[in-house]
Design an enzyme around this catalytic site. Structure first.
Site, PDB file in Angstrom:
ATOM      1  N   GLU A 374       0.857  -1.197   0.000  1.00 23.40           N
ATOM      2  CA  GLU A 374       0.000   0.000   0.000  1.00 23.40           C
ATOM      3  C   GLU A 374       0.883   1.233   0.000  1.00 23.40           C
ATOM      4  OE1 GLU A 374      -3.096   0.397   2.972  1.00 23.40           O
ATOM      5  OE2 GLU A 374      -3.495  -1.758   2.941  1.00 23.40           O
TER       6      GLU A 374
HETATM    7  P1  P53 Z   1      -7.770   5.658   4.777  1.00 22.45           P
HETATM    8  C1  P53 Z   1      -4.113   4.527   9.341  1.00 22.45           C
HETATM    9  C2  P53 Z   1      -2.776   4.786   9.044  1.00 22.45           C
HETATM   10  C3  P53 Z   1      -2.169   4.152   7.967  1.00 22.45           C
HETATM   11  C4  P53 Z   1      -2.906   3.276   7.181  1.00 22.45           C
HETATM   12  O1  P53 Z   1      -6.434   4.808   4.852  1.00 22.45           O
HETATM   13  C5  P53 Z   1      -4.227   3.017   7.494  1.00 22.45           C
HETATM   14  C6  P53 Z   1      -4.830   3.633   8.565  1.00 22.45           C
HETATM   15  C7  P53 Z   1      -6.267   3.367   8.896  1.00 22.45           C
HETATM   16  O2  P53 Z   1      -7.062   4.424   8.462  1.00 22.45           O
HETATM   17  O3  P53 Z   1      -4.973   2.122   6.816  1.00 22.45           O
HETATM   18  C8  P53 Z   1      -4.572   1.560   5.610  1.00 22.45           C
HETATM   19  O4  P53 Z   1      -8.746   4.859   4.029  1.00 22.45           O
HETATM   20  C9  P53 Z   1      -5.468   0.373   5.379  1.00 22.45           C
HETATM   21  C10 P53 Z   1      -6.501   0.585   4.320  1.00 22.45           C
HETATM   22  C11 P53 Z   1      -6.873   2.053   4.266  1.00 22.45           C
HETATM   23  C12 P53 Z   1      -5.634   2.803   3.815  1.00 22.45           C
HETATM   24  O5  P53 Z   1      -4.557   2.582   4.679  1.00 22.45           O
HETATM   25  O6  P53 Z   1      -8.153   5.884   6.199  1.00 22.45           O
HETATM   26  O7  P53 Z   1      -4.789  -0.837   5.186  1.00 22.45           O
HETATM   27  O8  P53 Z   1      -7.576  -0.271   4.594  1.00 22.45           O
HETATM   28  O9  P53 Z   1      -7.950   2.338   3.458  1.00 22.45           O
HETATM   29  C13 P53 Z   1      -5.855   4.299   3.688  1.00 22.45           C
HETATM   30  O10 P53 Z   1      -7.398   6.925   4.062  1.00 22.45           O
END
Ligand code: P53
Length: 476
Positions: A374
């Site tokens: 990611e």
């Molecule tokens: P969203 C927090 C910090 C880093 C990654 O996040 C995180 C989170 C949780 O919010 O989550 C990951 O959608 C996760 C995904 C998520 C993505 O990062 O809050 O593995 O499910 O959607 C982005 O902007």
């Protein structure tokens, strides 16, 4: 000649609950994601007592990938992906989590999805548990505070490994298992572990117990998976936000070391199969008296992961807060703003070089292949008059991060399996439940209130990423 290896995995990443929708279809049970309302920037999502009338639950329909997956996978092929990271919704396979027989309709859905991907030469990369455990396990057992989860998860893992053993090679057990290091807030304990805290409970102790059970369950799954197919590559999945010392004051440096230990000890257990000394010492000092059996320790040592999957979005910084020699870290209070980097609208600090730093940190400590599963930039996209989206800011973010990723390979010799940018098709934000916090190269017409046609269209970043893949990362 490309800097990256020839069979480099270029993909995109999503999670079942954030895009599938069809939350109660095909025999699926409710998951923890199905009882979380929509939030907003700075407004946390609420966790309701079951699914209530009149609430907006954005994951129920999400982008309805459940019904659109054929046209979507065709677009993924057009983008040029050679892998696709998603998760298997546990609740499609075991709707309640504690049943004896899996739900055939759920298993068939992923067979069809994986076949559709493989038809275009796109390899599925699969997370077993990505913030979507069965809600029934929360109400009946208290989530991962209960040892029984280990057996439920191991069974789910076995069923998936057996069913998809010829279609999937790369697996991960628990998504961002270390988010729950932030146990002071309600979000991570619930999404990671299905834990709802009661007034007055020792949140930290419960978090360590839950994480222990998850690590044992993960180790058991790794062992089961390797028995089913020795070619499986089974990884952990860590949310990597490196925590820099605010200054070169030795106390800030030591605070950073201690904070990194508290946020990343999960990786030590996943990779080395045992608890690091600082963690044994910490748990004893805190008198937590956790339920950790001899058999657990044996299980951990027999289930070491094959690679490290991690997300990278941002870095943190920390100052010593005069806590004395323990340098105990409290994620909810101790972080400070880094004056050297900019932040996104959601306050996520943008730090491309931090990705290279993070890769070096993992490599020095573990010497295992890395997989960036990611990375991405959540932003509000504006439609131009002609319906196009000129998301240059997203291209800029990804380009600088890919440059640093390549430098880590070129200058630091780091073995890297692949790169799967997050939310490459717009989906529901995990943190806020918004649609408006978009990461995609593919736009999906839907807003925070759930309105929209669900039509898909290509943003400017689509053509850009297509070229990146085509040139194996040479043309950015
Ligand atoms: P969203 C927090 C910090 C880093 C990654 O996040 C995180 C989170 C949780 O919010 O989550 C990951 O959608 C996760 C995904 C998520 C993505 O990062 O809050 O593995 O499910 O959607 C982005 O902007």
């Amino acid at each position: 000649m490309s800097i990256l290896r020839e069979n480099f995995l270029w993909g995109g990443a999503v999670a079942a609950h954030q895009l599938e929708g069809g939350w109660d279809q095909g025999g699926k049970g409710a998951s923890v994601a199905d009882v979380m309302t929509v939030g907003a920037n700075g407004v946390p999502r609420r966790i309701t007592d079951g699914v209530l009338q009149g609430e907006n639950y954005p994951n129920h329909e999400a982008i309805d990938f459940y019904h659109h997956y054929k046209e979507d996978v065709k677009l993924f092929a057009d983008l040029g992906l050679n892998c696709f990271r998603t998760s298997i919704a546990w609740t499609r396979i075991f709707p309640n989590g504690d049943g004896t027989e899996p739900n055939e309709e759920g298993l068939q859905f992923y067979d069809d999805l994986f076949d559709e991907c493989l038809k275009y030469g796109i390899e599925p990369v699969i997370t077993l548990s990505h913030f979507e455990m069965p809600y029934h396990l929360v109400t009946e057992y208290g989530g991962w505070r209960n040892r029984k989860m280990i057996d439920f998860f191991a069974k789910f893992a076995r069923v998936c490994f057996e069913r998809y053993k010829d279609k999937v090679t790369y697996w991960m057990t628990f998504n961002e298992i270390n988010n729950q290091a932030n146990y002071a807030e309600d979000f991570a304990p619930f999404t990671n572990s299905g834990i709802k805290y009661q007034e007055g409970e020792d949140r930290e102790k419960i978090m360590y117990q839950a994480a222990h059970y998850e690590l044992v369950a993960s180790a058991q799954a790794v062992k089961i998976g390797h028995e089913i197919n020795p070619d499986f590559q089974i990884g952990c999945m860590i949310a990597m936000c490196p925590i820099y010392p605010y200054s070169c004051d030795p106390k800030d440096m030591m605070m950073s070391v201690s904070a990194m230990q508290k946020r990343y000890w999960f990786t030590d257990v996943h990779v080395r199969g045992h608890y690091p000394s600082f963690m044994e010492n910490y748990l004893a000092r805190k008198d937590f008296d956790l339920d950790i059996t001899e058999q657990d320790l044996t299980d951990l040592s027999h289930g070491c992961v094959d690679y490290i999957g991690f997300s990278y979005y941002m870095s943190f910084a920390i100052k010593d807060h005069e806590k004395g020699p323990a340098f105990d870290y409290d994620e909810s209070k101790d972080l400070v703003k880094n004056p050297y980097v900019e932040a996104s609208d959601w306050g996520w600090q943008i730090d491309p070089l931090g990705l290279r730093y993070a890769m070096n940190w993992f490599n020095e400590r573990y010497e295992l292949p890395l997989f960036i599963v990611e990375n991405g930039f959540g932003a509000i996209d504006e439609l131009e008059a002609d319906g196009t989206i000129n998301d240059q800011y997203r291209i800029d973010y990804l380009k600088t991060h890919i440059e640093m990723m390549k430098e880590a390979v070129e200058f630091d010799g780091i073995p890297l399996i692949g790169y799967t940018p997050w939310g490459f098709i717009d989906l529901v934000s995990a943190g806020t439940g918004e649609m408006k916090k978009r990461y995609g190269f593919i736009y999906v017409d839907k807003d925070n209130d759930g309105q929209g046609t669900l039509a898909r269209s290509k943003k400017k970043s689509f053509d850009w990423y297509q070229q990146v893949i085509k040139s194996n990362g040479e043309e950015l």
